[in-house]
Design a protein around this motif. Sequence first.
Motif, PDB file in Angstrom:
ATOM      1  N   ALA A 135       0.821  -1.209   0.000  1.00 33.34           N
ATOM      2  CA  ALA A 135       0.000   0.000   0.000  1.00 33.34           C
ATOM      3  C   ALA A 135       0.854   1.257   0.000  1.00 33.34           C
ATOM      4  O   ALA A 135       0.349   2.356   0.208  1.00 33.34           O
ATOM      5  CB  ALA A 135      -0.925  -0.004   1.212  1.00 33.34           C
ATOM      6  N   PHE A 136       2.166   1.087  -0.259  1.00 33.24           N
ATOM      7  CA  PHE A 136       3.102   2.201  -0.213  1.00 33.24           C
ATOM      8  C   PHE A 136       4.315   1.837  -1.065  1.00 33.24           C
ATOM      9  O   PHE A 136       4.453   0.704  -1.526  1.00 33.24           O
ATOM     10  CB  PHE A 136       3.531   2.483   1.234  1.00 33.24           C
ATOM     11  CG  PHE A 136       3.878   1.227   2.002  1.00 33.24           C
ATOM     12  CD1 PHE A 136       5.112   0.618   1.875  1.00 33.24           C
ATOM     13  CD2 PHE A 136       2.930   0.632   2.837  1.00 33.24           C
ATOM     14  CE1 PHE A 136       5.423  -0.546   2.565  1.00 33.24           C
ATOM     15  CE2 PHE A 136       3.222  -0.543   3.537  1.00 33.24           C
ATOM     16  CZ  PHE A 136       4.473  -1.124   3.398  1.00 33.24           C
ATOM     17  N   SER A 137       5.195   2.786  -1.274  1.00 35.12           N
ATOM     18  CA  SER A 137       6.408   2.534  -2.054  1.00 35.12           C
ATOM     19  C   SER A 137       7.283   1.504  -1.346  1.00 35.12           C
ATOM     20  O   SER A 137       7.415   1.518  -0.121  1.00 35.12           O
ATOM     21  CB  SER A 137       7.192   3.839  -2.238  1.00 35.12           C
ATOM     22  OG  SER A 137       6.440   4.784  -2.963  1.00 35.12           O
ATOM     23  N   LYS A 138       7.917   0.626  -2.135  1.00 33.59           N
ATOM     24  CA  LYS A 138       8.724  -0.441  -1.553  1.00 33.59           C
ATOM     25  C   LYS A 138       9.867   0.095  -0.706  1.00 33.59           C
ATOM     26  O   LYS A 138      10.336  -0.566   0.222  1.00 33.59           O
ATOM     27  CB  LYS A 138       9.283  -1.339  -2.655  1.00 33.59           C
ATOM     28  CG  LYS A 138      10.272  -0.639  -3.574  1.00 33.59           C
ATOM     29  CD  LYS A 138      10.974  -1.602  -4.507  1.00 33.59           C
ATOM     30  CE  LYS A 138      11.999  -0.863  -5.379  1.00 33.59           C
ATOM     31  NZ  LYS A 138      12.815  -1.779  -6.178  1.00 33.59           N
ATOM     32  N   GLU A 139      10.335   1.316  -1.016  1.00 37.62           N
ATOM     33  CA  GLU A 139      11.433   1.923  -0.258  1.00 37.62           C
ATOM     34  C   GLU A 139      11.045   2.252   1.170  1.00 37.62           C
ATOM     35  O   GLU A 139      11.897   2.537   2.001  1.00 37.62           O
ATOM     36  CB  GLU A 139      11.920   3.179  -0.969  1.00 37.62           C
ATOM     37  CG  GLU A 139      12.598   2.924  -2.298  1.00 37.62           C
ATOM     38  CD  GLU A 139      11.611   2.703  -3.438  1.00 37.62           C
ATOM     39  OE1 GLU A 139      12.049   2.310  -4.541  1.00 37.62           O
ATOM     40  OE2 GLU A 139      10.398   2.945  -3.235  1.00 37.62           O
ATOM     41  N   LEU A 140       9.743   2.228   1.461  1.00 32.99           N
ATOM     42  CA  LEU A 140       9.255   2.500   2.817  1.00 32.99           C
ATOM     43  C   LEU A 140       8.845   1.225   3.545  1.00 32.99           C
ATOM     44  O   LEU A 140       8.237   1.291   4.621  1.00 32.99           O
ATOM     45  CB  LEU A 140       8.082   3.479   2.762  1.00 32.99           C
ATOM     46  CG  LEU A 140       8.382   4.837   2.129  1.00 32.99           C
ATOM     47  CD1 LEU A 140       7.157   5.740   2.210  1.00 32.99           C
ATOM     48  CD2 LEU A 140       9.580   5.501   2.794  1.00 32.99           C
ATOM     49  N   LEU A 141       9.185   0.080   2.973  1.00 34.38           N
ATOM     50  CA  LEU A 141       8.882  -1.198   3.624  1.00 34.38           C
ATOM     51  C   LEU A 141       9.511  -1.232   5.016  1.00 34.38           C
ATOM     52  O   LEU A 141      10.714  -1.003   5.166  1.00 34.38           O
ATOM     53  CB  LEU A 141       9.438  -2.347   2.779  1.00 34.38           C
ATOM     54  CG  LEU A 141       9.171  -3.767   3.295  1.00 34.38           C
ATOM     55  CD1 LEU A 141       7.702  -4.121   3.146  1.00 34.38           C
ATOM     56  CD2 LEU A 141      10.047  -4.774   2.544  1.00 34.38           C
ATOM     57  N   PRO A 142       8.738  -1.493   6.067  1.00 37.60           N
ATOM     58  CA  PRO A 142       9.313  -1.532   7.418  1.00 37.60           C
ATOM     59  C   PRO A 142      10.231  -2.738   7.586  1.00 37.60           C
ATOM     60  O   PRO A 142       9.824  -3.877   7.355  1.00 37.60           O
ATOM     61  CB  PRO A 142       8.090  -1.654   8.334  1.00 37.60           C
ATOM     62  CG  PRO A 142       6.919  -1.240   7.491  1.00 37.60           C
ATOM     63  CD  PRO A 142       7.270  -1.657   6.092  1.00 37.60           C
TER      64      PRO A 142
ATOM     65  N   VAL B 251      15.697   9.960  -6.440  1.00 35.83           N
ATOM     66  CA  VAL B 251      15.086   9.992  -7.771  1.00 35.83           C
ATOM     67  C   VAL B 251      13.828   9.133  -7.691  1.00 35.83           C
ATOM     68  O   VAL B 251      13.903   7.922  -7.471  1.00 35.83           O
ATOM     69  CB  VAL B 251      16.043   9.445  -8.843  1.00 35.83           C
ATOM     70  CG1 VAL B 251      15.384   9.525 -10.225  1.00 35.83           C
ATOM     71  CG2 VAL B 251      17.359  10.217  -8.832  1.00 35.83           C
ATOM     72  N   ILE B 252      12.667   9.767  -7.818  1.00 33.18           N
ATOM     73  CA  ILE B 252      11.401   9.081  -7.599  1.00 33.18           C
ATOM     74  C   ILE B 252      10.491   9.222  -8.822  1.00 33.18           C
ATOM     75  O   ILE B 252      10.683  10.104  -9.656  1.00 33.18           O
ATOM     76  CB  ILE B 252      10.673   9.616  -6.345  1.00 33.18           C
ATOM     77  CG1 ILE B 252      10.374  11.115  -6.494  1.00 33.18           C
ATOM     78  CG2 ILE B 252      11.504   9.362  -5.091  1.00 33.18           C
ATOM     79  CD1 ILE B 252       9.568  11.700  -5.345  1.00 33.18           C
ATOM     80  N   SER B 253       9.510   8.354  -8.904  1.00 31.00           N
ATOM     81  CA  SER B 253       8.494   8.460  -9.948  1.00 31.00           C
ATOM     82  C   SER B 253       7.437   9.473  -9.505  1.00 31.00           C
ATOM     83  O   SER B 253       7.354   9.821  -8.320  1.00 31.00           O
ATOM     84  CB  SER B 253       7.843   7.108 -10.204  1.00 31.00           C
ATOM     85  OG  SER B 253       6.914   6.806  -9.176  1.00 31.00           O
ATOM     86  N   PRO B 254       6.590   9.949 -10.425  1.00 33.10           N
ATOM     87  CA  PRO B 254       5.554  10.912 -10.035  1.00 33.10           C
ATOM     88  C   PRO B 254       4.558  10.372  -9.016  1.00 33.10           C
ATOM     89  O   PRO B 254       3.852  11.147  -8.373  1.00 33.10           O
ATOM     90  CB  PRO B 254       4.849  11.224 -11.369  1.00 33.10           C
ATOM     91  CG  PRO B 254       5.845  10.883 -12.423  1.00 33.10           C
ATOM     92  CD  PRO B 254       6.627   9.721 -11.877  1.00 33.10           C
ATOM     93  N   HIS B 255       4.521   9.043  -8.861  1.00 36.97           N
ATOM     94  CA  HIS B 255       3.531   8.432  -7.978  1.00 36.97           C
ATOM     95  C   HIS B 255       4.082   8.122  -6.583  1.00 36.97           C
ATOM     96  O   HIS B 255       3.358   7.571  -5.758  1.00 36.97           O
ATOM     97  CB  HIS B 255       3.000   7.149  -8.614  1.00 36.97           C
ATOM     98  CG  HIS B 255       2.553   7.326 -10.031  1.00 36.97           C
ATOM     99  ND1 HIS B 255       1.462   8.086 -10.375  1.00 36.97           N
ATOM    100  CD2 HIS B 255       3.077   6.864 -11.190  1.00 36.97           C
ATOM    101  CE1 HIS B 255       1.310   8.077 -11.696  1.00 36.97           C
ATOM    102  NE2 HIS B 255       2.284   7.355 -12.209  1.00 36.97           N
ATOM    103  N   LYS B 256       5.349   8.475  -6.335  1.00 34.90           N
ATOM    104  CA  LYS B 256       5.966   8.108  -5.062  1.00 34.90           C
ATOM    105  C   LYS B 256       6.123   9.312  -4.129  1.00 34.90           C
ATOM    106  O   LYS B 256       7.170   9.520  -3.515  1.00 34.90           O
ATOM    107  CB  LYS B 256       7.318   7.436  -5.319  1.00 34.90           C
ATOM    108  CG  LYS B 256       7.181   6.044  -5.930  1.00 34.90           C
ATOM    109  CD  LYS B 256       8.470   5.278  -5.852  1.00 34.90           C
ATOM    110  CE  LYS B 256       8.262   3.817  -6.208  1.00 34.90           C
ATOM    111  NZ  LYS B 256       9.493   3.014  -6.056  1.00 34.90           N
ATOM    112  N   ASP B 257       5.055  10.081  -4.020  1.00 38.29           N
ATOM    113  CA  ASP B 257       5.120  11.234  -3.137  1.00 38.29           C
ATOM    114  C   ASP B 257       5.195  10.834  -1.669  1.00 38.29           C
ATOM    115  O   ASP B 257       5.530  11.656  -0.807  1.00 38.29           O
ATOM    116  CB  ASP B 257       3.927  12.156  -3.380  1.00 38.29           C
ATOM    117  CG  ASP B 257       2.595  11.451  -3.197  1.00 38.29           C
ATOM    118  OD1 ASP B 257       2.431  10.353  -3.746  1.00 38.29           O
ATOM    119  OD2 ASP B 257       1.714  11.998  -2.509  1.00 38.29           O
ATOM    120  N   ASP B 258       4.898   9.569  -1.345  1.00 35.63           N
ATOM    121  CA  ASP B 258       5.010   9.144   0.050  1.00 35.63           C
ATOM    122  C   ASP B 258       6.473   9.155   0.510  1.00 35.63           C
ATOM    123  O   ASP B 258       6.758   9.391   1.684  1.00 35.63           O
ATOM    124  CB  ASP B 258       4.362   7.780   0.282  1.00 35.63           C
ATOM    125  CG  ASP B 258       4.879   6.683  -0.641  1.00 35.63           C
ATOM    126  OD1 ASP B 258       5.616   6.986  -1.601  1.00 35.63           O
ATOM    127  OD2 ASP B 258       4.532   5.507  -0.408  1.00 35.63           O
TER     128      ASP B 258
END
Length: 247
Positions: free
Chosen positions: A18-25, A59-66
């Motif tokens: 439900a979020f960007s993989k880079e924020l995986l806990p 460097v992020i995609s337009p959809h990774k504002d999280d």
Amino acid sequence: MWGIIPAAGQGTRIQPLAFSKELLPVGTRFEGGTERPRAVSEYLVERLAHGGARKICFVISPHKDDILRYFSDRVGGVDFAFVIQPRAAGLCDAIFRAAPLIHPEEPVAVGLPDTIWFPEDALASLPDDRFSFLTFPVEEPRHFDAVVAEADGRIREIQVKNPNATSRWIWGAFKMPGRIFHELHALWLEREREDEYLGTLVNAWIACGGEAWDAPLGTGYVDVGTLHGYREALRLLGALEPATDRA
């Protein structure tokens, strides 16, 4: 020194999330005396800071504002910039999106946000004046980019996800002078942006007379982009790293 974190990928190997993989806990940290989950990309931010980076570009995609929201505050003396990669077009395309920010006389380091590696201060041992790869021993190098080097450390080639890799050492991060960063960018453009993977561009760089060096200083490396890697990261962290404060 700049640190670049390419974080525009879709993370299909571990989705749906439900979020960007880079924020995986992965693991925890203490903040204000309270234990909280820790995003996997925080480990790379920490390692880049230990290596000398005081400015970090995601460097992020337009959809990774999280990701922008998560790292919008100053963390541990590090300032953040965010650059957009309009569509996922490979690692080279991602890292060179940061080119307008990089001064030719300023070192730059690059790492992958869904990896965790040790020792955490290994980047600090890489010199500022040469193109060096921080490498790690792994059991299955065919899943990564294996680094083949001469006895003196000079890299002969990078074997990109080669099922018959001849080296068990893979790169996990790299560092170079800003001047070389821009020379690589120019070579990538000259090759009509055909290089999706950094390894093929580096091989072309070496073939043109460029130099790259191996720094086999790593002791542990995990790619958290798969479920297996996620479990291995939890095991590695449990064995090697206690929870730490976020600055």
